[in-house]
Enzyme design. Structure first.
Site, PDB file in Angstrom:
ATOM      1  N   SER A  91       0.800  -1.215   0.000  1.00 32.71           N
ATOM      2  CA  SER A  91       0.000   0.000   0.000  1.00 32.71           C
ATOM      3  C   SER A  91       0.834   1.268   0.000  1.00 32.71           C
ATOM      4  CB  SER A  91      -0.948   0.020   1.210  1.00 32.71           C
ATOM      5  OG  SER A  91      -0.235   0.323   2.388  1.00 32.71           O
ATOM      6  N   LYS A 113       1.305   4.336   7.225  1.00 34.11           N
ATOM      7  CA  LYS A 113       0.528   5.151   6.295  1.00 34.11           C
ATOM      8  C   LYS A 113       0.911   6.629   6.427  1.00 34.11           C
ATOM      9  CE  LYS A 113      -2.371   1.987   4.681  1.00 34.11           C
ATOM     10  NZ  LYS A 113      -1.559   0.858   5.180  1.00 34.11           N
TER      11      LYS A 113
END
EC number: 3.4.21.88
Length: 208
Positions: free
Chosen positions: A128, A166
């Site tokens: 991701s 993230k």
């Protein structure tokens, strides 16, 4: 997991490498002289951190100052005491959150890709963050702290259970954890659900 600051690590390295210089536990004055330091206060603060971490034992700081503990001596035997070694605390998801694990090994990290603050290493799993150049199998160096600026890449603990890597964007009533992969969507949480565990400061990769 509690990593040492660079200053604490340097003092621990010195004590481990120069035991023969001090046949008796050295006082603060003796350590200051040996290290070329002018301030007893800053040394005392550093030693207090090493005492709290269990590497040094106080023996009356005004006179016979400190001695190394069995925990510190075990580090020397394993070769883990050098200042470029950081704890590998497990895997971190760059995708679906997974739980980090306690560290069982150490990783050598150049000074250029870490900071002077407490840092640790995580191995990346998932894709991701690939558009930020963070690939599955990379090692990321994380400065351990509980705050971040918007746009930082962070280790975020979600609901006190699962950790993920993230980008972070924070408003008064929402926290967005944003992947660097255009095929994935951002995750949105209430601030009470997210705890920042650290901020990305470096990265390593093996081609083997």
């Amino acid at each position: 997991m509690s990593a040492l600051t660079r200053k604490q690590q340097a003092i621990l390295d010195f004590l481990l490498d120069n035991q023969a210089q001090f046949p008796r536990p050295p006082s603060l004055n003796e350590l200051c002289q040996a290290l070329g330091l002018k301030s007893r206060g800053s040394l005392h603060l550093t030693l207090s951190g090493l005492i709290d971490a269990g590497f040094v034992e106080a023996m009356g700081l005004k006179h016979r100052g400190v001695r190394l503990t069995e925990k510190a001596l075990a580090l020397r035997e394993s070769g883990q005491h050098r200042s470029h070694a950081l704890p590998l605390v497990g895997s971190i998801a760059a995708g679906k959150p997974i739980e980090a694990i306690e560290h069982t090994e150490w990783v050598n990290v150049p000074d250029q890709i870490r900071t002077a603050q407490s840092c640790y290493v995580l191995k990346v799993k998932g894709d991701s963050m690939i558009e930020a150049g963070i690939l599955d199998g990379d090692w990321v160096i994380i400065e351990q702290r509980s705050y971040a600026d918007n746009g930082d890449i962070v280790v975020a603990l979600i609901d006190n259970q699962e950790a993920t890597l993230k980008y972070i964007e924070q408003t008064g009533d929402e926290v967005f954890l944003i992947p660097a992969n255009s095929s994935m969507e951002a995750m949105r949480f209430h601030p009470s659900q997210v705890s920042i565990q650290g901020v990305l400061v470096g990265q390593m990769r093996s081609y083997r």
